[in-house]
Scaffold this active site. Structure first.
Site, short mmCIF file in Angstrom:
data_model
loop_
_atom_site.label_atom_id
_atom_site.label_comp_id
_atom_site.label_asym_id
_atom_site.label_seq_id
_atom_site.Cartn_x
_atom_site.Cartn_y
_atom_site.Cartn_z
CD GLN A 111 4.91 33.62 39.77
OE1 GLN A 111 5.66 34.60 39.93
NE2 GLN A 111 3.68 33.76 39.30
CG ASP A 114 -0.24 26.97 47.59
OD1 ASP A 114 -0.83 28.04 47.30
OD2 ASP A 114 -0.08 26.05 46.75
CG HIS A 129 8.95 31.61 43.20
ND1 HIS A 129 8.00 32.61 43.06
CD2 HIS A 129 9.90 31.87 42.28
CE1 HIS A 129 8.41 33.45 42.11
NE2 HIS A 129 9.54 33.03 41.61
CB CYS A 140 24.98 18.84 47.54
SG CYS A 140 23.64 18.29 48.61
CB CYS A 160 26.91 17.36 51.30
SG CYS A 160 26.27 19.05 51.32
N GLY A 197 -3.79 33.73 37.63
CA GLY A 197 -3.62 34.30 38.96
C GLY A 197 -2.23 34.79 39.28
CG ASN A 238 -4.66 37.90 36.96
OD1 ASN A 238 -4.29 37.02 37.76
ND2 ASN A 238 -4.39 39.19 37.15
CD GLU A 240 -4.65 43.26 39.36
OE1 GLU A 240 -5.16 44.31 39.73
OE2 GLU A 240 -3.64 42.74 39.89
#
Ligand code: APR
Length: 275
Positions: A111, A114, A129, A140, A160, A197, A238, A240
Site C-alpha cells: 500500500q 514510497d 496505492h 488512458c 492522449c 505493518g 505487526n 499490534e
C-alpha cells in the site's frame, strides 16, 4: 515470539508461492510516519485526514488547483513527498528482498507509495496505492516516471490529451484495474501470505487476505462469497493486533517491529535451508 519466528521460517521454506502484503508500518523504521499508529498522520491530524478525503474530487473538478496543492511550495503533500524521497529501505525491506532472492517470496503487494521495496531490490512489487515516483493518465491509464513529465504547465497533460495525476490512489479513487486484478490473482494463487505493518482497515486492499483465507472476494455489493477456509498460511507481523488477528483471518501474529522480526525470520530460513 522466538517460537513463532521459527514457525514462520518453516512455513516460508515449505511454501510454494509465498507473497507479502505490506503497509505503512514497514516504513516507520525508515522515518516515514504511518497513518493510524499511535503517532500516525491521521491519528495526530484529523483535519489532514478529512482533507485527504477531498483530494480525488478536487482533482476531478479542478485539476489545476489540485496540482498547486499537491506540488506547490505551500502544499502539505509536497513536504510529505519530499520526506518520503529522502527515506531509505530499512532491515525489514531488505529481509523481504532477501526472501525474493532466495526464490521464496514471489511478490510484494504494498500500500506504500514510497518505492522502498523497489529500492531494497524486490523485483515483483505491485504498488496497490501507486507511487510518488510516477504519474498516471486517468483517461488512458498510461504511467510516466516523474522525471519524464514537465510540471512547468499545470495540470500536466498526457499525449492522449488526458490530465495526469500522481500515480497515488487517493481515498474514493478507484484502484487502477491492472494492479488490482494482478493483486487479486496473487491473493487467490498464494499458499502463504505474510502481512507486514498494516492495520488492515482500508478496502479493497484489506479484501486480499479475505480472498486468500476464503478463496473469495468482495462482490460489487460488498458481500463476501463465503467459500470454505483454505489451507493458505496467513502470518501477520505487526506492532499490534488487527481485525485480521481478531477475526481469525490470520493464523498467527508475530507482534513486533517489522525491521526486527523479518530479519530474524530470514536468519531462521537460512538455518532451515542450511545456506
Ligand atoms: N513494525 C510493525 N508494525 C508497525 C510498525 C513497525 N515498525 N510501525 C507501525 N506499525 C503498525 C501500526 O501499529 C499499524 O497497525 O503498522 C500499522 C500501520 O497501519 P496504518 O497506519 O493504518 O497504515 P496502512 O495500513 O498502510 O494504511 C492503509 O490507508 O491512509 C491510507 O493510503 C493510505 O495506504 C494507506 C492506507
Amino acid at each position: 515470539m522466538e517460537g513463532l519466528i521459527k514457525q514462520a521460517a518453516r512455513d516460508l521454506v515449505e511454501s510454494k508461492h509465498a507473497i507479502a502484503l505490506t503497509g505503512a508500518g514497514m516504513s516507520t523504521e525508515s522515518g516515514i510516519p504511518d497513518f493510524r499508529g499511535p503517532k500516525g498522520i491521521w491519528t495526530t491530524n484529523k483535519k489532514a485526514e478529512a482533507e485527504a478525503y477531498k483530494m480525488y474530487e478536487l482533482f476531478l473538478k479542478e485539476p489545476k488547483t489540485y496540482w498547486v496543492e499537491i506540488s506547490g511550495s505551500q502544499g502539505t503533500y509536497r513536504k510529505f513527498y519530499e520526506e518520503i524521497r529522502k527515506a531509505k529501505p530499512n532491515p525489514g525491506h531488505h529481509a523481504l528482498a532477501e526472501l525474493e532472492r532466495r526464490g521464496i517470496l514471489k511478490c510484494v503487494i504494498t500500500q506504500n507509495i514510497d518505492g522502498l521495496h523497489i529500492k531494497a531490490g524486490n523485483k515483483k512489487v505491485l504498488e496497490y496505492h501507486g507511487s510518488i515516483y510516477k504519474l498516471r493518465c486517468i483517461s488512458c491509464g498510461s504511467r510516466f516516471g516523474i522525471e519524464e513529465v514537465s510540471l512547468d504547465e499545470l495540470p500536466p497533460l498526457c499525449k492522449c490529451g488526458g490530465v495526469l495525476k500522481y500515480d497515488v490512489v487517493h481515498f474514493k479513487e478507484p484502484i487502477p484495474l491492472d494492479v488490482r486484478e494482478e493483486s487479486e490473482r496473487e491473493a487467490l494463487r498464494c499458499d502463504l501470505m505474510v502481512i507486514c505493518g498494516t492495520s488492515a482497515v482500508v478496502y479493497p486492499f484489506a479484501d486480499l487476505p479475505i480472498m486468500a483465507r476464503f478463496g473469495s472476494g468482495r462482490l460489487p455489493l460488498g458481500l463476501y462469497v463465503t467459500g470454505h477456509k483454505t489451507n493458505v498460511k496467513i502470518i501477520e507481523v505487526n506492532a499490534e493486533p488487527t481485525p485480521l488477528t481478531q477475526e481469525g483471518v490470520s493464523d498467527y501474529l508475530i507482534q513486533g517491529k517489522t525491521g526486527e522480526v523479518l530479519p530474524k525470520i530470514v536468519e531462521e530460513v537460512k538455518k532451515a535451508r542450511k545456506i
